[in-house]
Write a protein that holds these residues in place. Structure first.
Motif, PDB file in Angstrom:
ATOM      1  N   ASP A 135      35.701  31.937   6.408  1.00  0.00           N
ATOM      2  CA  ASP A 135      35.779  32.076   4.951  1.00  0.00           C
ATOM      3  C   ASP A 135      34.445  31.744   4.295  1.00  0.00           C
ATOM      4  OD1 ASP A 135      38.331  33.012   4.569  1.00  0.00           O
ATOM      5  OD2 ASP A 135      39.208  31.060   4.097  1.00  0.00           O
ATOM      6  N   ILE A 136      33.861  30.614   4.656  1.00  0.00           N
ATOM      7  CA  ILE A 136      32.723  30.140   3.887  1.00  0.00           C
ATOM      8  C   ILE A 136      31.412  30.843   4.244  1.00  0.00           C
ATOM      9  CG2 ILE A 136      33.787  27.902   3.458  1.00  0.00           C
ATOM     10  CD1 ILE A 136      32.060  26.657   5.538  1.00  0.00           C
ATOM     11  N   LYS A 137      31.248  31.297   5.498  1.00  0.00           N
ATOM     12  CA  LYS A 137      30.028  32.025   5.848  1.00  0.00           C
ATOM     13  C   LYS A 137      30.288  32.929   7.055  1.00  0.00           C
ATOM     14  CE  LYS A 137      25.037  31.378   6.424  1.00  0.00           C
ATOM     15  NZ  LYS A 137      23.934  30.387   6.572  1.00  0.00           N
ATOM     16  N   PRO A 138      30.845  34.115   6.814  1.00  0.00           N
ATOM     17  CA  PRO A 138      31.232  35.000   7.920  1.00  0.00           C
ATOM     18  C   PRO A 138      30.052  35.599   8.685  1.00  0.00           C
ATOM     19  CG  PRO A 138      31.587  36.076   5.803  1.00  0.00           C
ATOM     20  CD  PRO A 138      31.234  34.656   5.504  1.00  0.00           C
ATOM     21  N   SER A 139      28.839  35.485   8.162  1.00  0.00           N
ATOM     22  CA  SER A 139      27.693  36.095   8.832  1.00  0.00           C
ATOM     23  C   SER A 139      27.237  35.327  10.062  1.00  0.00           C
ATOM     24  CB  SER A 139      26.516  36.203   7.857  1.00  0.00           C
ATOM     25  OG  SER A 139      26.118  34.919   7.392  1.00  0.00           O
ATOM     26  N   LEU A 140      27.663  34.066  10.212  1.00  0.00           N
ATOM     27  CA  LEU A 140      27.228  33.263  11.354  1.00  0.00           C
ATOM     28  C   LEU A 140      28.045  33.581  12.608  1.00  0.00           C
ATOM     29  CD1 LEU A 140      26.652  29.640   9.960  1.00  0.00           C
ATOM     30  CD2 LEU A 140      24.919  31.262  10.745  1.00  0.00           C
ATOM     31  N   ARG A 141      27.424  33.305  13.755  1.00  0.00           N
ATOM     32  CA  ARG A 141      28.146  33.384  15.026  1.00  0.00           C
ATOM     33  C   ARG A 141      28.656  31.988  15.342  1.00  0.00           C
ATOM     34  NH1 ARG A 141      26.029  33.164  20.434  1.00  0.00           N
ATOM     35  NH2 ARG A 141      23.933  33.358  19.546  1.00  0.00           N
ATOM     36  N   TYR A 142      29.981  31.839  15.438  1.00  0.00           N
ATOM     37  CA  TYR A 142      30.588  30.535  15.665  1.00  0.00           C
ATOM     38  C   TYR A 142      31.034  30.391  17.111  1.00  0.00           C
ATOM     39  CZ  TYR A 142      30.710  30.318  10.583  1.00  0.00           C
ATOM     40  OH  TYR A 142      30.354  30.303   9.259  1.00  0.00           O
ATOM     41  N   GLU A 143      30.716  29.255  17.693  1.00  0.00           N
ATOM     42  CA  GLU A 143      31.198  28.918  19.031  1.00  0.00           C
ATOM     43  C   GLU A 143      31.883  27.555  18.943  1.00  0.00           C
ATOM     44  OE1 GLU A 143      28.206  29.126  22.027  1.00  0.00           O
ATOM     45  OE2 GLU A 143      27.461  31.094  21.371  1.00  0.00           O
ATOM     46  N   ILE A 144      33.169  27.511  19.272  1.00  0.00           N
ATOM     47  CA  ILE A 144      33.940  26.266  19.223  1.00  0.00           C
ATOM     48  C   ILE A 144      34.360  25.911  20.642  1.00  0.00           C
ATOM     49  CG2 ILE A 144      35.958  25.122  18.240  1.00  0.00           C
ATOM     50  CD1 ILE A 144      35.894  27.132  15.954  1.00  0.00           C
ATOM     51  N   VAL A 145      33.989  24.709  21.074  1.00  0.00           N
ATOM     52  CA  VAL A 145      34.260  24.298  22.459  1.00  0.00           C
ATOM     53  C   VAL A 145      34.952  22.938  22.464  1.00  0.00           C
ATOM     54  CG1 VAL A 145      32.287  25.582  23.351  1.00  0.00           C
ATOM     55  CG2 VAL A 145      31.992  23.193  22.688  1.00  0.00           C
ATOM     56  N   PRO A 146      35.792  22.679  23.483  1.00  0.00           N
ATOM     57  CA  PRO A 146      36.441  21.356  23.585  1.00  0.00           C
ATOM     58  C   PRO A 146      35.469  20.307  24.100  1.00  0.00           C
ATOM     59  CG  PRO A 146      37.094  22.743  25.421  1.00  0.00           C
ATOM     60  CD  PRO A 146      36.252  23.602  24.524  1.00  0.00           C
ATOM     61  N   LEU A 147      35.607  19.087  23.590  1.00  0.00           N
ATOM     62  CA  LEU A 147      34.791  17.965  24.061  1.00  0.00           C
ATOM     63  C   LEU A 147      35.676  16.985  24.808  1.00  0.00           C
ATOM     64  CD1 LEU A 147      32.501  17.047  21.011  1.00  0.00           C
ATOM     65  CD2 LEU A 147      31.892  18.376  23.035  1.00  0.00           C
ATOM     66  N   SER A 148      35.332  16.708  26.061  1.00  0.00           N
ATOM     67  CA  SER A 148      36.034  15.677  26.819  1.00  0.00           C
ATOM     68  C   SER A 148      35.137  14.467  27.033  1.00  0.00           C
ATOM     69  CB  SER A 148      36.506  16.227  28.171  1.00  0.00           C
ATOM     70  OG  SER A 148      35.420  16.763  28.899  1.00  0.00           O
ATOM     71  N   ASP A 149      33.884  14.561  26.572  1.00  0.00           N
ATOM     72  CA  ASP A 149      32.951  13.439  26.584  1.00  0.00           C
ATOM     73  C   ASP A 149      32.157  13.489  25.283  1.00  0.00           C
ATOM     74  OD1 ASP A 149      30.154  14.713  26.966  1.00  0.00           O
ATOM     75  OD2 ASP A 149      31.348  15.667  28.540  1.00  0.00           O
ATOM     76  N   PRO A 150      31.438  12.439  24.930  1.00  0.00           N
ATOM     77  CA  PRO A 150      30.784  12.403  23.616  1.00  0.00           C
ATOM     78  C   PRO A 150      29.650  13.399  23.423  1.00  0.00           C
ATOM     79  CG  PRO A 150      31.000  10.184  24.565  1.00  0.00           C
ATOM     80  CD  PRO A 150      31.306  11.160  25.644  1.00  0.00           C
ATOM     81  N   TYR A 151      29.183  14.048  24.480  1.00  0.00           N
ATOM     82  CA  TYR A 151      27.980  14.874  24.381  1.00  0.00           C
ATOM     83  C   TYR A 151      28.258  16.376  24.408  1.00  0.00           C
ATOM     84  CZ  TYR A 151      25.880  10.362  25.476  1.00  0.00           C
ATOM     85  OH  TYR A 151      25.532   9.043  25.469  1.00  0.00           O
ATOM     86  N   GLY A 152      29.046  16.814  25.378  1.00  0.00           N
ATOM     87  CA  GLY A 152      29.315  18.241  25.491  1.00  0.00           C
ATOM     88  C   GLY A 152      28.043  19.041  25.702  1.00  0.00           C
ATOM     89  N   PRO A 153      27.991  20.265  25.165  1.00  0.00           N
ATOM     90  CA  PRO A 153      26.817  21.126  25.386  1.00  0.00           C
ATOM     91  C   PRO A 153      25.587  20.716  24.581  1.00  0.00           C
ATOM     92  CG  PRO A 153      28.401  22.235  23.972  1.00  0.00           C
ATOM     93  CD  PRO A 153      29.060  20.967  24.439  1.00  0.00           C
ATOM     94  N   SER A 154      25.718  19.710  23.710  1.00  0.00           N
ATOM     95  CA  SER A 154      24.562  19.318  22.886  1.00  0.00           C
ATOM     96  C   SER A 154      23.400  18.798  23.727  1.00  0.00           C
ATOM     97  CB  SER A 154      24.971  18.247  21.867  1.00  0.00           C
ATOM     98  OG  SER A 154      25.321  17.037  22.507  1.00  0.00           O
ATOM     99  N   ILE A 155      23.667  18.332  24.964  1.00  0.00           N
ATOM    100  CA  ILE A 155      22.592  17.770  25.797  1.00  0.00           C
ATOM    101  C   ILE A 155      22.134  18.741  26.885  1.00  0.00           C
ATOM    102  CG2 ILE A 155      23.323  15.403  25.382  1.00  0.00           C
ATOM    103  CD1 ILE A 155      24.628  15.416  28.157  1.00  0.00           C
ATOM    104  N   THR A 156      22.742  19.954  26.915  1.00  0.00           N
ATOM    105  CA  THR A 156      22.371  20.914  27.957  1.00  0.00           C
ATOM    106  C   THR A 156      21.952  22.272  27.405  1.00  0.00           C
ATOM    107  OG1 THR A 156      24.704  21.575  28.187  1.00  0.00           O
ATOM    108  CG2 THR A 156      23.895  19.844  29.670  1.00  0.00           C
ATOM    109  N   ASP A 157      22.275  22.557  26.142  1.00  0.00           N
ATOM    110  CA  ASP A 157      21.977  23.873  25.565  1.00  0.00           C
ATOM    111  C   ASP A 157      20.523  23.914  25.092  1.00  0.00           C
ATOM    112  OD1 ASP A 157      21.753  26.170  23.917  1.00  0.00           O
ATOM    113  OD2 ASP A 157      23.910  26.112  23.490  1.00  0.00           O
TER     114      ASP A 157
END
Length: 545
Positions: free
Chosen positions: A240-262
């Motif tokens: 709704d708020i910004k349809p032009s972006l590409r959104y990726e939603i992933v589950p987190l089972s630890d505090p970091y997830g892909p933020s430390i590998t992407d």
């Protein structure tokens, strides 16, 4: 006044004076729109003719992010019942000449009314402005036919002049932005976090959603929405708020997830309380040979409506606390039992405070039936289950006086599912018969509400004799402590007892109302009183229908 479920509020005041008008504009809009209110910033909109049918770009600046924060904050104060969504489609840091609306935008909730703070100097111009507003909205969004239009300006105080006319510094943006959180029951603080992240992101927005072990220590974790529900609502809001972006939603089972590998990520958005988490992410990235992320910090929003045991900031845990005592899901119509007395099936695990809640309900006027006590009656000599139990399990379970030794019987069935089922097949039907008899007696006494206090209500399948299921819960650690103190058993035994019962989450799945006795007695009483008052409203509506 006609009420609408979804509307678009077009704010046309200059951005430097709009903060002064936010509260009165939202208050006026809240009287018209009940559920979802889209807010679209469009300073300079001209409704004096039908020429303008598309919004123009607004540069993404620091003042815009500040304005969006203030808007959500004010909305939380004056109309917290509304789902406010600030549309960012025409707010960009780049390509300001590009038309953001090649076609009308499809919103998740189809607008039924469009409102604006556009001012008219002459009442004769109002009809023309309303007509132009309708055409403008139809060009921007996919709307319902015969869209209603409302000018809020006549009922509002004039916007005071103020603020700087100088252009605000442009917002630095990034190709890929990441954020993480539980995102349970999206609220104003979430929307600030997500809205600012969308402004910062040019191409991709990566969202990590907490799940599994990350939820273990959350307050009232049993009331957290399932992961699939949270993701669905999150994706709907973002589209709704910004349809032009590409959104990726992933589950987190630890505090970091892909933020430390992407390697493509450039920016992480944090709040004041999660800043340390952002620093920890950057430390891990450096260890992994990746560049640090820019940390963009947003402020927390104070909750003007918080109670003495809730957090001062707007938070999901506070919203979950406010669900206690309210109706979580409507009761199913049960045609097999009389409408009155209205029967509440009250259940909960060992140590959950179920019996204390039953006593409080009894104090409010309910007739209470103790199924555990009825179970004892079935075992008594002359009781309906006595001879069947002795015949099945042998005379060695009897005391010298002929009564059943329940501890000896318990040892025979403990951790033996076949023998336990054999016992419950004998006893449970007799408890049901005694319970129904007492419900009938309560009806004869003129009782409107009857509470069946039953630990095994759900396991035994007794929901067919109640109108609603109420569940009491507390964290397992607290339940273990209470069982140890109450029954004088070791910690291991207390944990085994809980392990042989349904979990809180299993019970909550079947609950119409949930109560928690974790806090002081007066807080439990507030929950029970709230649940009782809302119950009386439901019973009254049933009578009127």
């Amino acid at each position: 006044m006609t009420m609408f479920s979804t509307g678009v509020l077009v704010l046309t005041s200059p951005l430097n004076t709009l903060p002064l008008r936010i509260a009165p504009v939202l208050t006026s809009a809240a009287q018209i729109v009940e559920r979802t209110l889209y807010v679209h910033l469009h300073p300079g909109l001209n409704l004096s003719s039908a020429a303008q049918t598309r919004p123009v770009y607004i540069p993404a600046t620091r003042d815009v992010t500040s304005l969006i924060t203030r808007l959500y904050s004010k909305a939380a104060d004056v109309c917290s019942h509304l789902d406010i969504r600030v549309l960012l489609t025409n707010i960009r840091a780049h390509s300001l000449s590009h038309n953001p609306f090649p076609s009308a935008q499809t919103l998740s909730q189809t607008p039924e009314v469009v409102l604006t703070d556009y001012g008219v100097s002459d009442s004769s111009q109002m009809n023309l402005a309303k007509q132009c507003l309708g055409k403008y909205a139809a060009g921007c969004y996919v709307c319902k036919p015969n869209l209603a239009t409302v000018l809020l300006a006549p009922g509002l105080e004039p916007a005071a002049e103020g603020g700087s006319s100088d252009s605000s510094p442009a917002l630095k943006t990034y190709s890929d932005v990441v954020v993480g959180g539980t995102f349970d029951r999206l609220h104003g603080a979430h929307q600030i976090l997500l809205g600012v992240s969308c402004l910062l992101a040019d191409e991709r927005f990566l969202i990590g959603v907490s799940d599994h072990d990350l939820l273990k220590n959350k307050m009232l974790k049993e009331l957290i929405q399932p992961y699939s529900v949270r993701v669905k609502k999150l994706r709907e809001l973002l589209q709704d708020i910004k349809p032009s972006l590409r959104y990726e939603i992933v589950p987190l089972s630890d505090p970091y997830g892909p933020s430390i590998t992407d390697p493509h990520l450039q920016c992480i958005v944090v709040s004041e309380e999660t800043r340390k988490g952002g620093d920890a992410v950057n430390k891990k990235r450096l260890e992994n040979g990746l560049p640090e992320l820019f940390l963009h910090e947003i402020q927390l929003i104070k909750d003007a409506h918080h109670t003495d045991i809730e957090e001062e900031k707007i938070s999901s845990s506070s919203l979950r606390f406010r669900l206690l005592g309210s109706l979580l899901q409507p009761p199913q119509e049960n045609l097999n039992i009389p409408a009155l007395p209205y029967v509440i099936g009250l259940t909960g695990g060992s140590g959950s405070g179920k019996s204390s809640v039953a006593k409080r309900l009894e104090g409010l006027g309910a007739a209470c039936i103790d199924s555990d006590r009825l179970g004892h009656e079935t075992y008594k000599q002359g009781g309906p289950a006595y001879h069947k139990v002795v015949q099945e399990f042998g005379a060695d379970i009897l005391n010298e006086d002929g009564t059943i030794n329940r501890k000896l019987l318990g040892r025979k069935v403990f951790e033996n599912k076949e023998k336990l089922k054999c016992l419950t097949d004998i006893v449970w039907p007799e408890i049901v018969n005694l319970t129904k008899k007492q419900i009938s007696e309560a009806a004869a006494d003129g009782k409107t509400v009857c509470v069946v206090d039953a630990a095994v209500l759900l396991e035994a399948g007794w929901t067919d004799m109640v109108h609603e299921v109420w569940v009491t819960i507390i964290p397992e650690t607290e339940a273990v402590t209470r069982i140890m103190n109450r029954d004088g058993v070791a910690e291991e035994d207390a944990k085994k007892r809980l392990a042989n019962q349904w979990t809180n989450s299993q019970r909550v799945e079947h609950a119409n109302v949930v109560l928690c006795t974790l806090w002081e007695p007066e807080i439990t009483q507030r929950q029970v009183q709230k649940a009782w008052d809302l119950l009386q409203e439901r019973i009254s509506k049933r009578r009127n229908h």
